[in-house]
Design an enzyme around this catalytic site. Sequence first.
Site, short mmCIF file in Angstrom:
data_model
loop_
_atom_site.label_atom_id
_atom_site.label_comp_id
_atom_site.label_asym_id
_atom_site.label_seq_id
_atom_site.Cartn_x
_atom_site.Cartn_y
_atom_site.Cartn_z
N VAL A 84 1.02 -3.23 8.46
CA VAL A 84 0.87 -2.11 7.52
C VAL A 84 1.14 -0.78 8.23
O VAL A 84 1.68 0.16 7.63
CB VAL A 84 -0.53 -2.15 6.86
N ASP A 85 0.85 -0.72 9.52
CA ASP A 85 1.09 0.48 10.33
C ASP A 85 2.58 0.81 10.30
O ASP A 85 3.02 1.92 10.01
CB ASP A 85 0.62 0.20 11.75
N SER B 255 -7.62 -5.22 10.12
CA SER B 255 -7.81 -6.22 11.18
C SER B 255 -7.45 -7.64 10.78
O SER B 255 -7.52 -8.55 11.62
CB SER B 255 -9.27 -6.25 11.68
N ILE C 153 0.83 -1.23 0.00
CA ILE C 153 0.00 0.00 0.00
C ILE C 153 0.85 1.27 0.00
O ILE C 153 0.42 2.31 -0.47
CB ILE C 153 -0.98 -0.02 1.19
N GLY D 33 -4.64 -8.96 9.98
CA GLY D 33 -3.26 -9.40 10.28
C GLY D 33 -3.13 -9.70 11.77
O GLY D 33 -3.73 -10.65 12.28
N VAL D 34 -2.42 -8.84 12.44
CA VAL D 34 -2.19 -9.02 13.90
C VAL D 34 -3.51 -9.18 14.66
O VAL D 34 -3.62 -9.97 15.58
CB VAL D 34 -1.41 -7.78 14.43
#
Length: 340
Positions: free
Chosen positions: A32-33, A116, A10, A118-119
């Site tokens: 992604v964060d 949401s 992304i 993923g982790v």
Amino acid sequence: MPLQIVRNDITKIKCDAIVNAANSSLLGGGGVDGAIHKAAGKGLLLECIKLGGCKVGQAKITGAYKLPCRYVIHTVGPKWKGGENGEKEALESCYREGLKLAAENDCESVAFPLISSGVYGYPKARALKVAVDIITEFLIDHDMLVYIVIFDKDSFEIGEKLFNNIASYIDNKYVDDNFEFNRTWADNMGESKILTTAAILYPGIEKSDEALAPAFDTGSLKDEVDNIDESFSQMLLRKIDEKGITDSACYKKANVDRKLFSKIRGDIYYHPSKATALAFAIALELSLEETEELLLKAGFALSHSSKFDIIIEYFITHKNYNIFEINEALFAFDQALLGS
Ligand code: APR
């Protein structure tokens, strides 16, 4: 296509806003964060500190700094606790709030990760379904290009049985690229289609052309030739009327934007792309015969040297017009997706 499902990182997407699957502190993290903060640089963190956090299901907007976009929209997805604790509603809110902020900031394009999934453990196929449903609902009343960015392959879980059925269907139908035209092809296609194919693909070909002569023996060809005057646009509008649906319901279901549909409606000789013609065939739930006819009027034919076409043919033959399931299958076979 207003909703595009793409495989990418992304942070590489060039659009007006990308959405971050953050945590409530908004101070960065992994997944992604972490990727977004790393690519944006420390300016993003400094701005996030001033935001004072964010609640689950809510969204806040910042600049994008070194990212190739104008904004980052931070939202906090729910942690998956089995599905009975309002997770779906909270996740829906993430997409709604993110889209609302994008619209309020005049974004013409926005990219979402699978929030949401993923982790936070939200099952990927369910997370994707929520994303597709909420974005599709939003696009009914808004003109915006929305990407769902899939980062890893297991985001689409296609059942093993369906996978094997499609794989054997492909094996039975697939012919390699140097497949030569022969009677078998003609028999499979139905001779009457040869003329329509030839006349559209090779304008000016004569009925008397010896390669086509056999095709003229069949009585059914007469109405085919008569029908050949009906353009793609005319057949599309005729089918919309026959199905008793509105234009907007059709192009929304086909995931085609309003401007493109207006072009097709306004120009009876407009030739769309093959993907667009196929998307309309699926939206109108056409039979295989009708799909081939609509494609031919756009100058295309379903090809058995294309896995994409064979998978589409599989779903039409099995009368499954669920674009979401078709995309799952296309993704599982590493094909481009309908609507992308
Ligand atoms: N581009 C696109 N998608 C990505 C990228 C990337 N660069 N990196 C990861 N993803 C995908 C993951 O594969 C997953 O499908 O984003 C989806 C969301 O996964 P996470 O980033 O783990 O986010 P989430 O599940 O919402 O958990 C949020 O994880 O990173 C921390 O700080 C974050 O605490 C928060 C939690």
